[in-house]
Design a protein around this motif. Structure first.
Motif, mmCIF file in Angstrom:
data_model
loop_
_atom_site.group_PDB
_atom_site.id
_atom_site.type_symbol
_atom_site.label_atom_id
_atom_site.label_comp_id
_atom_site.label_asym_id
_atom_site.label_seq_id
_atom_site.Cartn_x
_atom_site.Cartn_y
_atom_site.Cartn_z
ATOM 1 N N GLU A 1 38.838 48.911 39.643
ATOM 2 C CA GLU A 1 40.078 49.568 39.230
ATOM 3 C C GLU A 1 40.472 49.213 37.796
ATOM 4 O O GLU A 1 41.601 49.462 37.370
ATOM 5 C CB GLU A 1 41.201 49.206 40.198
ATOM 6 N N GLY A 2 39.538 48.599 37.042
ATOM 7 C CA GLY A 2 39.789 48.322 35.632
ATOM 8 C C GLY A 2 40.669 47.121 35.382
ATOM 9 O O GLY A 2 41.407 47.070 34.388
ATOM 10 N N CYS A 3 40.603 46.139 36.266
ATOM 11 C CA CYS A 3 41.429 44.941 36.172
ATOM 12 C C CYS A 3 40.576 43.774 35.658
ATOM 13 O O CYS A 3 39.413 43.633 36.034
ATOM 14 C CB CYS A 3 41.977 44.630 37.572
ATOM 15 N N ARG A 4 41.147 42.941 34.789
ATOM 16 C CA ARG A 4 40.449 41.721 34.382
ATOM 17 C C ARG A 4 40.254 40.837 35.614
ATOM 18 O O ARG A 4 41.131 40.765 36.474
ATOM 19 C CB ARG A 4 41.260 40.938 33.353
ATOM 20 N N CYS A 5 39.129 40.124 35.670
ATOM 21 C CA CYS A 5 38.834 39.287 36.827
ATOM 22 C C CYS A 5 38.451 37.878 36.406
ATOM 23 O O CYS A 5 37.730 37.694 35.409
ATOM 24 C CB CYS A 5 37.679 39.874 37.643
ATOM 25 N N PHE A 6 38.916 36.915 37.178
ATOM 26 C CA PHE A 6 38.496 35.523 37.031
ATOM 27 C C PHE A 6 38.065 35.054 38.419
ATOM 28 O O PHE A 6 38.858 35.099 39.364
ATOM 29 C CB PHE A 6 39.626 34.653 36.481
ATOM 30 N N ASP B 1 45.577 48.890 55.246
ATOM 31 C CA ASP B 1 44.679 49.994 54.878
ATOM 32 C C ASP B 1 43.828 49.555 53.686
ATOM 33 O O ASP B 1 44.367 49.297 52.605
ATOM 34 C CB ASP B 1 45.501 51.232 54.512
ATOM 35 N N PRO B 2 42.505 49.461 53.846
ATOM 36 C CA PRO B 2 41.667 49.004 52.737
ATOM 37 C C PRO B 2 41.721 49.921 51.520
ATOM 38 O O PRO B 2 41.505 49.478 50.393
ATOM 39 C CB PRO B 2 40.261 48.949 53.333
ATOM 40 N N ARG B 3 42.038 51.193 51.734
ATOM 41 C CA ARG B 3 42.152 52.110 50.598
ATOM 42 C C ARG B 3 43.394 51.784 49.761
ATOM 43 O O ARG B 3 43.364 51.878 48.537
ATOM 44 C CB ARG B 3 42.187 53.551 51.119
ATOM 45 N N GLU B 4 44.470 51.385 50.435
ATOM 46 C CA GLU B 4 45.654 50.932 49.698
ATOM 47 C C GLU B 4 45.376 49.604 49.001
ATOM 48 O O GLU B 4 45.853 49.373 47.884
ATOM 49 C CB GLU B 4 46.852 50.787 50.644
ATOM 50 N N GLU C 1 37.468 55.298 47.815
ATOM 51 C CA GLU C 1 38.594 55.977 47.183
ATOM 52 C C GLU C 1 39.881 55.214 47.487
ATOM 53 O O GLU C 1 40.270 55.067 48.645
ATOM 54 C CB GLU C 1 38.693 57.424 47.691
ATOM 55 N N GLY C 2 40.539 54.699 46.434
ATOM 56 C CA GLY C 2 41.778 53.959 46.606
ATOM 57 C C GLY C 2 42.964 54.881 46.832
ATOM 58 O O GLY C 2 42.912 56.082 46.566
ATOM 59 N N LYS C 3 44.058 54.300 47.350
ATOM 60 C CA LYS C 3 45.298 55.041 47.587
ATOM 61 C C LYS C 3 46.469 54.286 46.951
ATOM 62 O O LYS C 3 46.441 53.058 46.871
ATOM 63 C CB LYS C 3 45.552 55.190 49.097
ATOM 64 N N PRO C 4 47.500 54.990 46.511
ATOM 65 C CA PRO C 4 48.677 54.312 45.943
ATOM 66 C C PRO C 4 49.349 53.412 46.970
ATOM 67 O O PRO C 4 49.339 53.704 48.170
ATOM 68 C CB PRO C 4 49.590 55.476 45.538
ATOM 69 N N VAL C 5 49.927 52.320 46.491
ATOM 70 C CA VAL C 5 50.640 51.378 47.353
ATOM 71 C C VAL C 5 52.138 51.641 47.229
ATOM 72 O O VAL C 5 52.710 51.476 46.138
ATOM 73 C CB VAL C 5 50.334 49.922 46.949
ATOM 74 N N PRO C 6 52.788 52.051 48.314
ATOM 75 C CA PRO C 6 54.239 52.312 48.238
ATOM 76 C C PRO C 6 54.998 51.069 47.777
ATOM 77 O O PRO C 6 54.778 49.964 48.283
ATOM 78 C CB PRO C 6 54.598 52.672 49.686
ATOM 79 N N GLY C 7 55.859 51.239 46.813
ATOM 80 C CA GLY C 7 56.712 50.159 46.345
ATOM 81 C C GLY C 7 56.097 49.250 45.294
ATOM 82 O O GLY C 7 56.791 48.396 44.731
ATOM 83 N N LEU C 8 54.808 49.430 44.991
ATOM 84 C CA LEU C 8 54.165 48.524 44.030
ATOM 85 C C LEU C 8 54.839 48.592 42.665
ATOM 86 O O LEU C 8 55.087 47.563 42.027
ATOM 87 C CB LEU C 8 52.675 48.864 43.902
ATOM 88 N N ARG D 1 45.096 48.878 40.747
ATOM 89 C CA ARG D 1 45.406 49.768 39.621
ATOM 90 C C ARG D 1 46.663 49.310 38.893
ATOM 91 O O ARG D 1 46.836 49.621 37.709
ATOM 92 C CB ARG D 1 45.614 51.198 40.133
ATOM 93 N N GLY D 2 47.547 48.620 39.626
ATOM 94 C CA GLY D 2 48.794 48.179 39.026
ATOM 95 C C GLY D 2 48.815 46.695 38.708
ATOM 96 O O GLY D 2 49.887 46.099 38.649
ATOM 97 N N VAL D 3 47.620 46.106 38.521
ATOM 98 C CA VAL D 3 47.506 44.671 38.280
ATOM 99 C C VAL D 3 46.755 44.438 36.974
ATOM 100 O O VAL D 3 45.751 45.094 36.697
ATOM 101 C CB VAL D 3 46.770 43.996 39.465
ATOM 102 N N GLU D 4 47.253 43.504 36.162
ATOM 103 C CA GLU D 4 46.619 43.220 34.871
ATOM 104 C C GLU D 4 45.406 42.296 34.991
ATOM 105 O O GLU D 4 44.436 42.422 34.252
ATOM 106 C CB GLU D 4 47.643 42.564 33.931
ATOM 107 N N MET D 5 45.477 41.347 35.938
ATOM 108 C CA MET D 5 44.388 40.383 36.090
ATOM 109 C C MET D 5 44.348 39.910 37.533
ATOM 110 O O MET D 5 45.385 39.861 38.207
ATOM 111 C CB MET D 5 44.584 39.185 35.152
ATOM 112 N N THR D 6 43.149 39.596 38.003
ATOM 113 C CA THR D 6 42.975 39.073 39.355
ATOM 114 C C THR D 6 42.235 37.748 39.297
ATOM 115 O O THR D 6 41.195 37.631 38.628
ATOM 116 C CB THR D 6 42.186 40.070 40.234
#
Length: 354
Positions: free
Chosen positions: A273-278, A245-248, A165-172, A254-259
């Motif tokens: 988290e539904g992010c494109r991956c390379f 924190d690995p959950r963060e 279970e992921g957690k929101p990242v403050p300031g992202l 979640r706030g990234v378009e591609m990794t």
């Protein structure tokens, strides 16, 4: 019967975010009534982060005392039994498992990535140790094939971190968008020349896409210097994120378009988290994930020497690539929860035994 004490053993407290995510996943999946006791390279940090009992994994006296006072021993995920990084590693983990078995604890090898095992000696030790486990679950087809060859019963399911279970990242969300995450780690195949090529490709990619590049080290000792080197050369908006924190860390994607990632768990977290991956593969476990998810990427040894070729492919994937669908992600998460089901079934039988 009182609470069951379960010793959780892995590469915990050593600053590796992937292994911390495996511990967080294990703690998330343990049923109520089970008291986890973690063997850690940094017990105070582990106690503070997860609110669990933790002891020094290298203190023979502490480990002995913990095992004598416990009921179950769990290898908690990851590539613990492999001899590519070090021949000492499988001996350490197999030794602890053997000690636990000798003391009469029920033993579980959970969420394991077995191998590579290149030495006959370590292969034999691994075979003997797994054969004596009460339950075994693995996270990939390669590990499953090896255990099947050894005729050891096992359960196979995707890596448990899929279900973390992921957690929101403050300031992202205050950082410029769109965002692209980059994770590289030190490795003999990531030569200075290849790193320079990848850095120049990232510069071209950023100029073409106007993205904010997030440098995301997963292990400071192996990733941070590379991230800092890249960051110093980027012309556009960027940010270096070291999340403890690995959950963060999972929530970050979640706030990234591609990794663009080397490490296995950077790709698993991003895909989940539904992010494109390379992918840039340095290890068979990453290559297997690329095949299973049909991720674009290269083996490190096959990276083009021309940074323009690399950046053009990244731009194409950024513009037109598709992340995993929500249905596909949920299907993988559901299968990853088989690791949780194994634990609950095991401990239900444990609680019901006289």
């Amino acid at each position: 019967m009182g609470p069951i004490r379960a010793v959780c053993c892995g590469y915990y407290g050593k600053g590796n975010a992937g292994d911390e995510a495996l511990l967080a996943s294990l703690l998330q999946m343990l049923p109520e009534g089970v008291t986890p006791v973690v063997l850690s390279g940094n017990p105070p940090q582990t106690r503070d982060r997860y609110q669990v009992s933790a002891y020094n994994r290298m203190s023979a006296f502490s480990v002995w005392q913990v095992l004598r006072q416990s009921d179950v021993f769990i290898w908690g995920g990851g590539s613990l039994i492999q001899d590519v990084t070090s021949a000492v590693s499988p001996l350490y983990y197999a030794g602890l498992m053997g000690l636990a078995q000798g003391l009469g604890l029920k033993t579980i090898a959970w969420g394991q990535g077995v191998g590579p095992l290149q030495r006959p000696f370590t292969r034999q030790i691994a075979k003997q140790t797994f054969s004596r486990c009460t339950r075994v679950s693995v996270r990939d087809r390669g590990s499953a094939a090896l255990l099947a060859q050894w005729q050891i019963p096992f359960t196979m399911a995707p890596d448990p971190v899929w279900a973390l279970e992921g957690k929101p990242v403050p300031g992202l969300w205050d950082l410029p968008a769109p965002r692209v995450a980059v994770n590289l780690r030190s490795h003999p195949l990531l030569t200075p020349a290849r790193l320079d090529t990848l850095t120049r490709a990232l510069i071209s990619f950023q100029k073409a896409t106007n993205t904010c590049l997030l440098l995301v080290p997963f292990q400071a000792s192996q990733d941070l210097a590379i991230a800092q080197s890249i960051q110093a050369q980027l012309p556009g908006p960027n940010h270096l994120l070291m999340l403890e924190d690995p959950r963060e860390l999972k929530g970050l994607f979640r706030g990234v378009e591609m990794t663009i990632g080397m490490r296995l768990h950077s790709l698993i977290m991003a895909a989940a988290e539904g992010c494109r991956c390379f992918a840039l593969s340095y290890d068979p476990k990453v290559t297997q994930l690329m095949a299973e998810l049909e991720l674009p990427g290269w083996e490190l040894a096959d990276i083009p020497e021309d940074p323009n070729i690399i950046s053009k492919l990244w731009i194409e994937h950024y513009a037109n690539g598709e992340p995993l669908s929500d249905i596909s992600i949920q299907a993988i998460v559901d299968r990853a929860l088989i690791h949780e089901e194994l634990l609950h079934t095991f401990f239900a039988n444990f609680f019901s035994s006289p």
